[in-house]
Design an enzyme around this catalytic site. Structure first.
Site, PDB file in Angstrom:
ATOM      1  N   CYS A  63       6.204  -8.025   3.123  1.00  0.00           N
ATOM      2  CA  CYS A  63       6.527  -7.057   1.783  1.00  0.00           C
ATOM      3  C   CYS A  63       6.031  -7.317   0.640  1.00  0.00           C
ATOM      4  O   CYS A  63       5.509  -8.625   0.716  1.00  0.00           O
ATOM      5  CB  CYS A  63       7.957  -6.143   2.756  1.00  0.00           C
TER       6      CYS A  63
ATOM      7  N   HIS B 237       2.462   0.666   5.042  1.00  0.00           N
ATOM      8  CA  HIS B 237       3.311  -0.162   5.029  1.00  0.00           C
ATOM      9  C   HIS B 237       4.192  -0.833   5.859  1.00  0.00           C
ATOM     10  O   HIS B 237       5.062   0.545   6.201  1.00  0.00           O
ATOM     11  CB  HIS B 237       4.472  -0.235   3.838  1.00  0.00           C
TER      12      HIS B 237
ATOM     13  N   ASP C 252      -1.524   2.525   3.500  1.00  0.00           N
ATOM     14  CA  ASP C 252      -0.608   1.820   2.713  1.00  0.00           C
ATOM     15  C   ASP C 252      -1.230   2.031   1.056  1.00  0.00           C
ATOM     16  O   ASP C 252      -2.644   1.929   0.347  1.00  0.00           O
ATOM     17  CB  ASP C 252       0.037   0.161   2.145  1.00  0.00           C
TER      18      ASP C 252
END
Lengths: 95, 247
Positions: free
Chosen positions: B123, B215, B183
């Site tokens: 992330c 994600h 994502d």
């Protein structure tokens, strides 16, 4: 996805956190991954007072439906009370 | 074969010699080994991050995850630290680089260190991995769905984050990138721009974009978990580190 978007607001009131009641000064509202809720994304609200340190925080993680229901409930509750009854300006004037 | 490991909380010296809480896991065997710095995701220094550290140790690496939000105060729970850091717009890039450098130095100071350092992040940590690999001399970098390496974040985000594309010529190591096709941060077009830039610069890289994954597909404690992508992703990570972190 991480939205990275954070709505920050100044707050006036109090909240009860892990160490008891504290005076609120700030809030943050954002849609992102929750820390605890078992949903992919939630509407997260942090009620905080940075002046009292990071632990002065009440955290809420809500689904979109719950968040919208909360907004509606807040608006209904305010509409049902006399205008200005819970106003910070009113409280200061009265004190 | 000795597959026992030690794991626990330690302190490392971060940027400007700040004392950082960190979670270390290392094999108890005597074999020379590489080190891996794990950069936690934006929600902070959590149980899942520590589990990843132990996973690397179980595979023969010394691994450490510095708590990048340590400066929010000792004894503060990691989720409160993360919220406080977020409210300040995240952590400065310069500080991140110093913290990763400190964690890497700690790993290289351990017995049996072979001097090779890998960095991996998830992330926001994916972007920070790229930043570290462009700012420090490392040996292998793994970017797991890091956004804003190419694109600027939305102006209203308030985050202290900018595109890193201009730093790409300084990339010091091979880069493995693992992304989800569904994502949006980073979206496939952002990943494609980064791949093209690295290609143009002749920088060694290997990108994989998994279908039916968005994600955080590695996060086993979240609905975003995608077993097929995560299982293959871990295989690729250990293959990549096996090639680049051996003595």
């Amino acid at each position: 996805m991480c939205t990275y978007l954070t709505q920050k607001i100044e707050l006036d009131g109090a909240a009860k956190g892990a160490a008891g009641w504290f005076t609120l000064s700030d809030g943050a509202v954002y849609v992102d991954h929750p820390y605890h809720a078992t949903h992919e994304h939630t509407l997260n609200i942090d009620f905080t007072n940075p002046g009292e340190g990071p632990s002065a925080r009440v955290a809420v993680e809500l689904t979109e439906e719950a968040a919208l229901a909360l907004v509606e409930a807040i608006q209904k509750a305010l509409a049902a009370a006399p205008p200005g009854l819970a106003s910070g300006a009113h409280a200061r004037a009265a004190s | 074969m000795n597959d026992a490991i030690w794991a626990g909380t330690i302190s490392v010296a971060g940027h400007e010699n700040a004392e950082l809480e960190a979670y270390l896991a290392r094999p108890l065997g005597e074999e020379p080994r590489g080190g891996v710095v794990v950069i936690h995701h934006m929600p902070g220094y959590d149980e899942a991050s520590k589990e990843i550290v132990r996973k690397f140790a179980a595979h023969g690496y010394a691994a450490v995850c510095p708590n990048l939000y340590s400066r929010e105060g000792a004894g503060v729970s990691p989720d409160d630290q993360a919220a406080a850091a977020r409210a300040k717009g995240g952590i400065p890039d310069e500080q991140l680089v110093g913290d990763v450098a400190g964690a890497a130095a700690h790993l290289n100071g351990l017995d049996h260190a072979n001097g090779k350092i890998g960095v991996i992040g998830f992330c926001s940590g994916g972007r920070q991995t790229f930043l570290a690999a462009c700012s420090l001399q490392i040996d292998a970098a793994v970017d797991c769905y890091g956004a804003f390496v190419v694109n600027q974040p939305p102006a209203e985000s308030g985050m202290k984050v900018t595109s890193l594309l201009s730093k790409a010529p300084d990339l010091s190591s091979p880069l493995l990138g693992l992304f989800g096709a569904d994502d949006s941060f980073p979206g496939p077009e952002e990943v494609a721009v980064l791949a093209a830039e690295l290609e143009k610069l002749g920088k060694e890289h290997e990108f994989h974009t998994y279908p039916d994954a968005g994600h955080a597909f590695f996060a086993v404690d979240r609905p975003s978990y995608r077993p097929a992508a995560a299982v293959d992703g871990w295989k690729k990570i250990f293959d990549f580190y096996g090639r680049h972190l051996s003595a």
